[in-house]
Scaffold this active site. Sequence first.
Site, PDB file in Angstrom:
ATOM      1  N   TYR A 146     -38.575 115.306 -23.938  1.00 28.79           N
ATOM      2  CA  TYR A 146     -38.558 116.786 -24.147  1.00 28.79           C
ATOM      3  C   TYR A 146     -38.071 117.250 -25.409  1.00 28.79           C
ATOM      4  CZ  TYR A 146     -39.472 116.619 -18.966  1.00 28.79           C
ATOM      5  OH  TYR A 146     -39.950 116.372 -17.943  1.00 28.79           O
ATOM      6  N   SER A 147     -38.857 118.102 -26.278  1.00 24.31           N
ATOM      7  CA  SER A 147     -38.524 118.740 -27.317  1.00 24.31           C
ATOM      8  C   SER A 147     -37.256 119.605 -27.132  1.00 24.31           C
ATOM      9  CB  SER A 147     -39.806 119.377 -27.998  1.00 24.31           C
ATOM     10  OG  SER A 147     -40.884 118.500 -28.514  1.00 24.31           O
ATOM     11  N   CYS A 326     -47.304 121.296 -32.218  1.00 22.09           N
ATOM     12  CA  CYS A 326     -46.698 120.705 -30.956  1.00 22.09           C
ATOM     13  C   CYS A 326     -47.361 121.381 -29.940  1.00 22.09           C
ATOM     14  CB  CYS A 326     -45.256 121.132 -31.044  1.00 22.09           C
ATOM     15  SG  CYS A 326     -44.189 120.189 -29.822  1.00 22.09           S
ATOM     16  N   GLU A 366     -46.799 116.540 -33.552  1.00 21.41           N
ATOM     17  CA  GLU A 366     -46.271 116.246 -32.560  1.00 21.41           C
ATOM     18  C   GLU A 366     -46.961 116.487 -31.115  1.00 21.41           C
ATOM     19  OE1 GLU A 366     -41.783 114.571 -32.213  1.00 21.41           O
ATOM     20  OE2 GLU A 366     -41.910 116.545 -31.040  1.00 21.41           O
ATOM     21  N   TYR A 368     -49.549 115.774 -27.591  1.00 20.58           N
ATOM     22  CA  TYR A 368     -49.731 114.869 -26.304  1.00 20.58           C
ATOM     23  C   TYR A 368     -50.708 115.001 -25.630  1.00 20.58           C
ATOM     24  CZ  TYR A 368     -47.375 119.190 -24.927  1.00 20.58           C
ATOM     25  OH  TYR A 368     -46.879 120.240 -24.354  1.00 20.58           O
TER      26      TYR A 368
END
Length: 368
Positions: A146-147, A326, A366, A368
């Site tokens: 987790y960021s 992100c 970054e 996903y």
Amino acid sequence: MAAQVFATPMLAKSSFAGAAVVSKAAKAPARAAGMVVKAQGTDYGLGLEMKTTKEKSMKAGRAPVPLELEDMPLPLNTFKNKAPFVGTIKSVERIVGPNATGETCHIIIEHGGKMPFWEGQSYGVIPPGTKVNSKGKEVPHGVRLYSIASTRYGDEFDGKTATLCVRRATYWCPEMKAEDPAKKGICSNFLCDAKPGQEVMMTGPTGQVMLLPKDPATPVIMVATGTGIAPMRSYYRRFFVEDVKSWEFKGLAWLFMGVANSDAKLYDDEIQECIKRFPGQFRCDYALSREQTNKNGGKMYIQDKVEEYKDQIFQLLDGGAHMYFCGLKGMMPGILEMLEGVCKEKGINYEEWLEGLKEKGQWHVEVY
């Protein structure tokens, strides 16, 4: 990796400036590949009311912080899977409204200064319980990344806490016409259901891709979807909330934020307060896919909103700005296509131009 990684007021247009033992639990069945999140109209024990963070985590002026953390070298993998750090949950609050398309929580974890990090890094979380691996052996659950959604100083400005922004992953079963608890996201639900005082095993910190520029005068363009706001929150709080005289932000911070609707906005109270305090340095443009339309009359996604300002963004990047992405990887093709079009209009070789940004460290992704 804003949440889990695995898998506005407008300004005038400008050219700008511990525990190794994991307790056993019932074997959980594998999650379906096509996970969807559905939380509209549900109450997971937090209530449907949105909790705001500005009044709790911002001060009237810039917040004093323990500046010795500015001299801290970049920490990497201080804690690993076999010997994780045991943090303590301080608070868990819902930060979206009743009509948001998912349940997103603001989670503060106490580490007592023993697990420091830099802005843009991530923590790993090991959920309790076990699973059965491909060899039929019962093993602990793996790490989820987790960021971190706070600066190194945390929401209380003492360097002893860190914040995670986590969306609860649930699976809506079309046959059951209900959420299937057997297929819910193990780690996100553990975190969102956690109570103050509960222990959480963590690894890290990890990551160097999303670190901020060394020069605080560098313009920063931030593009986020959903919980991809996490590292961006660490940035704007460092820029505009904390008193770090040795790293006083002098550039422009421009945030593009994509969510489904107004109730799904994350940290908007903080963002608007920062814009109010620093109107010449901070702006935020939202893409609300269920409330706005793009130039073609379709849903407004983050790439559509970024495209509206393509010339300014290109100019900023050409002048040395850093751009951060992100969130969902689906936003990237549209943004890259847009930038390719701008290069073509200007007679610039797109591949060389983008490679140049990467070589100079201006391009941070970054997703996903």
